[in-house]
Design a protein around this motif. Structure first.
Motif, PDB file in Angstrom:
ATOM      1  N   TYR A  17       5.157  29.783 -22.955  1.00  0.00           N
ATOM      2  CA  TYR A  17       5.854  29.372 -24.176  1.00  0.00           C
ATOM      3  C   TYR A  17       6.707  28.159 -23.857  1.00  0.00           C
ATOM      4  O   TYR A  17       7.361  28.119 -22.823  1.00  0.00           O
ATOM      5  CB  TYR A  17       6.779  30.483 -24.692  1.00  0.00           C
ATOM      6  N   ARG A  19       9.851  26.028 -25.109  1.00  0.00           N
ATOM      7  CA  ARG A  19      11.003  25.964 -26.016  1.00  0.00           C
ATOM      8  C   ARG A  19      11.708  24.647 -25.736  1.00  0.00           C
ATOM      9  O   ARG A  19      12.383  24.510 -24.723  1.00  0.00           O
ATOM     10  CB  ARG A  19      11.949  27.128 -25.762  1.00  0.00           C
ATOM     11  N   ILE A  26       4.855  33.330 -19.082  1.00  0.00           N
ATOM     12  CA  ILE A  26       4.938  34.777 -19.291  1.00  0.00           C
ATOM     13  C   ILE A  26       4.029  35.479 -18.293  1.00  0.00           C
ATOM     14  O   ILE A  26       4.433  36.413 -17.618  1.00  0.00           O
ATOM     15  CB  ILE A  26       4.532  35.166 -20.727  1.00  0.00           C
ATOM     16  N   PRO A  45       8.843  46.242 -17.808  1.00  0.00           N
ATOM     17  CA  PRO A  45      10.170  46.031 -18.372  1.00  0.00           C
ATOM     18  C   PRO A  45      10.123  45.185 -19.640  1.00  0.00           C
ATOM     19  O   PRO A  45       9.135  44.508 -19.906  1.00  0.00           O
ATOM     20  CB  PRO A  45      10.925  45.296 -17.258  1.00  0.00           C
ATOM     21  N   SER A  46      11.195  45.266 -20.359  1.00  0.00           N
ATOM     22  CA  SER A  46      11.296  44.496 -21.595  1.00  0.00           C
ATOM     23  C   SER A  46      11.192  43.009 -21.271  1.00  0.00           C
ATOM     24  O   SER A  46      11.771  42.534 -20.300  1.00  0.00           O
ATOM     25  CB  SER A  46      12.639  44.795 -22.262  1.00  0.00           C
ATOM     26  N   GLY A  47      10.415  42.300 -22.059  1.00  0.00           N
ATOM     27  CA  GLY A  47      10.272  40.865 -21.843  1.00  0.00           C
ATOM     28  C   GLY A  47       9.233  40.520 -20.808  1.00  0.00           C
ATOM     29  O   GLY A  47       9.032  39.347 -20.482  1.00  0.00           O
ATOM     30  N   SER A  48       8.506  41.516 -20.285  1.00  0.00           N
ATOM     31  CA  SER A  48       7.520  41.235 -19.242  1.00  0.00           C
ATOM     32  C   SER A  48       6.226  40.663 -19.817  1.00  0.00           C
ATOM     33  O   SER A  48       5.365  40.203 -19.068  1.00  0.00           O
ATOM     34  CB  SER A  48       7.229  42.508 -18.453  1.00  0.00           C
ATOM     35  N   GLY A  49       6.068  40.727 -21.132  1.00  0.00           N
ATOM     36  CA  GLY A  49       4.893  40.099 -21.744  1.00  0.00           C
ATOM     37  C   GLY A  49       3.849  41.080 -22.235  1.00  0.00           C
ATOM     38  O   GLY A  49       2.712  40.705 -22.492  1.00  0.00           O
ATOM     39  N   LYS A  50       4.245  42.336 -22.406  1.00  0.00           N
ATOM     40  CA  LYS A  50       3.283  43.354 -22.848  1.00  0.00           C
ATOM     41  C   LYS A  50       2.740  43.028 -24.243  1.00  0.00           C
ATOM     42  O   LYS A  50       1.522  43.049 -24.475  1.00  0.00           O
ATOM     43  CB  LYS A  50       3.958  44.737 -22.865  1.00  0.00           C
ATOM     44  N   THR A  51       3.676  42.742 -25.151  1.00  0.00           N
ATOM     45  CA  THR A  51       3.247  42.424 -26.523  1.00  0.00           C
ATOM     46  C   THR A  51       2.419  41.145 -26.527  1.00  0.00           C
ATOM     47  O   THR A  51       1.403  41.038 -27.229  1.00  0.00           O
ATOM     48  CB  THR A  51       4.477  42.289 -27.438  1.00  0.00           C
ATOM     49  N   THR A  52       2.859  40.173 -25.716  1.00  0.00           N
ATOM     50  CA  THR A  52       2.134  38.912 -25.643  1.00  0.00           C
ATOM     51  C   THR A  52       0.688  39.143 -25.198  1.00  0.00           C
ATOM     52  O   THR A  52      -0.248  38.572 -25.763  1.00  0.00           O
ATOM     53  CB  THR A  52       2.854  37.964 -24.665  1.00  0.00           C
ATOM     54  N   HIS A 206       7.022  51.759 -23.350  1.00  0.00           N
ATOM     55  CA  HIS A 206       8.121  51.788 -22.395  1.00  0.00           C
ATOM     56  C   HIS A 206       8.211  53.131 -21.689  1.00  0.00           C
ATOM     57  O   HIS A 206       8.855  53.274 -20.677  1.00  0.00           O
ATOM     58  CB  HIS A 206       9.449  51.670 -23.165  1.00  0.00           C
TER      59      HIS A 206
ATOM     60  N   LEU B 386       2.278  36.367 -35.538  1.00  0.00           N
ATOM     61  CA  LEU B 386       3.176  37.062 -34.613  1.00  0.00           C
ATOM     62  C   LEU B 386       4.301  37.784 -35.354  1.00  0.00           C
ATOM     63  O   LEU B 386       4.979  38.646 -34.785  1.00  0.00           O
ATOM     64  CB  LEU B 386       3.766  36.066 -33.610  1.00  0.00           C
TER      65      LEU B 386
HETATM   66  N1  LIG Z   1       7.014  33.073 -29.985  1.00  0.00           N
HETATM   67  C1  LIG Z   1       7.689  33.023 -28.830  1.00  0.00           C
HETATM   68  N2  LIG Z   1       8.282  31.874 -28.435  1.00  0.00           N
HETATM   69  C2  LIG Z   1       8.940  31.818 -27.270  1.00  0.00           C
HETATM   70  N3  LIG Z   1       9.078  32.846 -26.434  1.00  0.00           N
HETATM   71  C3  LIG Z   1       8.525  34.016 -26.768  1.00  0.00           C
HETATM   72  C4  LIG Z   1       7.793  34.170 -27.984  1.00  0.00           C
HETATM   73  N4  LIG Z   1       7.355  35.447 -28.062  1.00  0.00           N
HETATM   74  C5  LIG Z   1       7.789  36.048 -26.939  1.00  0.00           C
HETATM   75  N5  LIG Z   1       8.496  35.213 -26.172  1.00  0.00           N
HETATM   76  C6  LIG Z   1       9.078  35.503 -24.886  1.00  0.00           C
HETATM   77  O1  LIG Z   1       8.060  35.959 -24.045  1.00  0.00           O
HETATM   78  C7  LIG Z   1       8.527  37.003 -23.230  1.00  0.00           C
HETATM   79  C8  LIG Z   1       7.632  38.213 -23.354  1.00  0.00           C
HETATM   80  O2  LIG Z   1       7.748  38.729 -24.675  1.00  0.00           O
HETATM   81  P1  LIG Z   1       7.004  40.040 -25.128  1.00  0.00           P
HETATM   82  O3  LIG Z   1       7.370  40.308 -26.518  1.00  0.00           O
HETATM   83  O4  LIG Z   1       5.570  39.904 -24.815  1.00  0.00           O
HETATM   84  O5  LIG Z   1       7.649  41.108 -24.153  1.00  0.00           O
HETATM   85  P2  LIG Z   1       7.456  42.665 -24.131  1.00  0.00           P
HETATM   86  O6  LIG Z   1       7.023  42.992 -22.779  1.00  0.00           O
HETATM   87  O7  LIG Z   1       6.604  43.096 -25.254  1.00  0.00           O
HETATM   88  O8  LIG Z   1       8.936  43.142 -24.356  1.00  0.00           O
HETATM   89  P3  LIG Z   1       9.481  44.423 -25.140  1.00  0.00           P
HETATM   90  O9  LIG Z   1       9.253  45.574 -24.226  1.00  0.00           O
HETATM   91  O10 LIG Z   1      10.910  44.147 -25.336  1.00  0.00           O
HETATM   92  O11 LIG Z   1       8.711  44.529 -26.401  1.00  0.00           O
HETATM   93  C9  LIG Z   1       9.957  37.283 -23.638  1.00  0.00           C
HETATM   94  O12 LIG Z   1      10.819  36.676 -22.704  1.00  0.00           O
HETATM   95  C10 LIG Z   1      10.087  36.630 -24.962  1.00  0.00           C
HETATM   96  O13 LIG Z   1      11.389  36.154 -25.161  1.00  0.00           O
END
Ligand SMILES: Nc1ncnc2c1ncn2[C@@H]1O[C@H](COP(=O)(O)OP(=O)(O)OP(=O)(O)O)[C@@H](O)[C@H]1O
Ligand SMILES: [Mg+2]
Lengths: 232, 391
Positions: A17, A19, A26, A45-52, A206, B386
């Motif tokens: 990403y 910014r 990620i 962990p949170s923010g590790s990129g699972k949703t991504t 989680h 998203l």
């Molecule tokens: N559209 C975006 N633009 C910039 N950064 C993003 C975007 N979407 C996600 N991120 C960043 O990418 C990283 C991974 O996000 P993601 O949502 O995949 O994490 P996650 O593992 O699903 O976290 P959680 O457990 O909190 O849901 C995070 O640091 C988030 O801030």
């Protein structure tokens, strides 16, 4: 012979990403296969990129580099329109907050994916009924989401995800908003869909006890996978 | 198509969730359309009254350059010269069908507002009744020449107090008796009070002068003969017009004016309504961002998101337009209203809500709905997938 191919092949998948001037990686160079009939729990962990990662699998976001290969065909380079078609045929999504349409009844919500098919009204009704029966909520077909509990709403959402008989179910924290007992019911249902109906499932969570319902656990940390066998 | 209807249905059904804003939008569109329809109804009603007033085969003679009866002065000699003009029709006795007329302004009390308003008191000669289409005495009788008796137009009876049959009424310093009521089928003369020419000349010290002369023509084309005669006669300095032209000139301007005020006012209000619709639709899209993204994720197209938004906006605008039409129709259609007429006097006419103006109103409403929905619609189509993960 697609059955011999893995359902998914992730090849050297990277997502960055940007910014402003800053760019955040990620994950980088992910490789993974997902077989037909798998039930994978992705943890981390949170923010590790699972949703991504789930977004890449579901074709609602594109990788920065690398390939997402589904049944031997790349989907990461499809146009928006082709991707939409691909999603409607192959993917069922399940979200943490259910994402039901508040003005539609449970049955109407479940029918939505079928509106994109050529099925007749009667055929659609039959399938909606079957899907609602599978998730055990046929008696609430006429209710609006507002009139249903969280667990019931998630059942409706699962019915919507399976009604068009997709090849993959993608669930992001499907029990994140539910209490333990309800979560166990929902997870049990996903497990049943996997074992009895052969649905391939990728679930982000989680919660280690939720992950136990899956066949495989993958841990995503600092952009890399760490596979762990089923602990239990 | 199925997906389109489903999305439109969801949009429209979500309107009550933004009830406040949606009602504000509907109301502002309704006000805009109501103003437009109100003005158009007035203009159309006025035009209809005016058009019903003039005949092609009646010539109106006024002092050259005077334009309106009130500004015109004609002498007794003018009448004598006109009598012998070619193209003037005669009755069975061989007398020209002609009436020299003089009118003065008197005050009447309006029933609705209890305020004073101007009324024309017209002194006419006996042939006057043969010079108005559809003239009839609807109650009582005609006035007696030489006496202070009045016949009163039905529009006056409707809008003003004190003119009931048999009543005596003071107008200025004179007392009159109402001996009859008349109708000319809704023309401007229904807004007048008539009496004998000689009596008006006498009571208002006008000597033998008049303001206008009306004469029946042998045919509408005969107006050219009469004109040629007047121009060739050095002793006459007159303008000759057909009665139809005369009314179209003097009062058509008011109808045009009403339209010219009504349209710009509506356009200004349309800008306000447009801003309201835009704002409402923006908030509609914003409040449903996650829903839209979810539908897109399932495979619905961006086009359906666009159309859902656009049609929601059109529905709000149409509701506003329909509300306005209903209200205006109930309030106004056929109701009489007064306005300033050709010469400072009140012409009584009816509001006419025509199909044409209803269509204009609906088109304006739809234009506002369309413009107000199009950019929010584009925004809806561009919602990021998203956004499905938003809470
Ligand atoms: N559209 C975006 N633009 C910039 N950064 C993003 C975007 N979407 C996600 N991120 C960043 O990418 C990283 C991974 O996000 P993601 O949502 O995949 O994490 P996650 O593992 O699903 O976290 P959680 O457990 O909190 O849901 C995070 O640091 C988030 O801030
Ligand atoms: Mg996440």
């Amino acid at each position: 012979m697609t059955d011999q191919l893995p359902l998914y092949q992730l090849r050297d998948l990277s997502k960055t990403y940007t910014r402003g001037k800053e760019s955040i990686s990620i994950f980088k160079g992910l490789n993974m296969d997902i077989q037909h009939g798998d039930f994978i729990a992705i943890m981390g962990p949170s923010g590790s990129g699972k949703t991504t990662l789930l977004n890449q699998l579901g074709g609602i976001d594109s990788p920065s580099s690398g390939q997402v290969v589904f049944e031997g065909k790349r989907i990461d380079n499809l146009s928006q329109g082709d991707l939409a078609k691909w999603r409607s045929r192959n993917v069922g999504f399940i979200f943490q907050f259910y994402n039901l349409m508040p003005t539609l009844s449970a049955a109407q919500n479940v029918e939505l994916p079928l509106l994109l098919t050529g099925l007749s009204g009667g055929e659609r009704k039959k399938r909606v009924k079957t899907a609602l029966e599978i998730v055990g909520i046929a008696d609430r077909a006429g209710h609006k989401p507002r009139q249903l509990s969280g667990g019931q709403q998630q059942r409706v959402a699962i019915a919507r995800a399976i009604v068009a008989d997709p090849k993959i179910l993608l669930a992001d924290e499907p029990t994140g908003d539910l209490d333990r007992a309800t979560a166990d019911e929902i997870l049990g249902m996903l497990q049943q869909l996997n074992t009895e109906l052969g649905k391939t499932i990728v679930m982000v969570t989680h919660d280690p006890s939720a992950a136990k319902y899956a066949k495989r656990e993958l841990h995503l940390d600092k952009g890399e996978f760490v596979e762990r066998g089923k602990t239990s | 198509m199925k997906q389109l209807f489903a999305v439109i249905g969801m949009n429209v059904r979500s309107i009550p969730q933004r009830a406040g804003m949606s009602i504000a939008t509907i109301t502002s569109v309704a006000f805009m359309v109501a103003v437009l329809l109100g003005f158009l109804a007035m203009a159309n009603g006025f035009e209809k009254t005016i058009n019903g007033s003039g005949s092609d085969d009646v010539a109106v003679f006024l002092r050259g350059g005077s334009q309106a009866e009130l500004n015109s002065v004609l002498a007794r000699d003018d009448a004598r010269l006109i009598e012998v003009a070619p193209g003037i029709a005669t009755d069975e006795n061989g007398d020209p069908i002609m009436s020299a007329e003089l009118y003065v302004i008197v005050d009447g009390i309006k029933r609705a507002s209890q305020t004073e308003a101007n009324l024309p008191l017209r002194g006419v000669q006996q042939q006057a009744v043969n010079l108005r289409q559809n003239f009839s005495i609807t109650a009582g009788r005609m006035f007696e020449p030489g006496s202070a008796e009045l016949v009163v137009g039905e529009g006056v009876i409707r809008e003003f107090e004190g003119f009931e049959l048999g009543q005596t009424i003071r107008l200025g310093s004179n007392t009159w008796t109402v001996v009859g009521t008349f109708s000319t089928g809704g023309s401007v003369f229904d807004s007048e009070i008539w009496t004998d020419l000689g009596v008006v000349q006498n009571l208002y010290q006008r000597g033998s002068s008049v303001q206008s002369i009306r004469a029946r023509l042998t045919s509408p084309e005969a107006i050219e003969e009469v004109r040629a005669y007047v121009e060739g006669e050095d002793r006459l300095n007159l303008d000759v017009t057909s009665e139809r032209e005369y009314f179209a000139d003097s009062a058509g301007g008011i109808a045009t004016l009403l339209k010219w005020v009504g349209w710009p006012l509506s356009i200004v209000m349309a800008i306000g309504a447009f801003a309201g619709a835009w704002n409402t639709m923006y908030s509609s899209v914003d409040s449903r961002t996650r829903e839209i993204a979810t539908l897109r994720t399932i495979g619905f197209s961006g086009f359906t998101a666009f159309m859902g938004t656009l049609i929601e906006s059109l529905v709000l605008a149409l509701l506003g337009g329909a509300l306005a039409i209903l209200v205006i129709y109930i309030l106004f259609n056929g109701n009489s209203a007064s306005t300033l007429g050709g010469g400072f006097t009140q012409i009584v006419f009816s509001f006419q809500v025509t199909m044409g103006s209803v269509i204009s109103g609906l088109i304006l409403a739809l234009a506002v709905g369309f413009l107000g929905g199009i950019i929010p619609g584009v925004r809806a189509a561009r919602v990021s997938l998203l956004a499905v993960h938003q809470n």
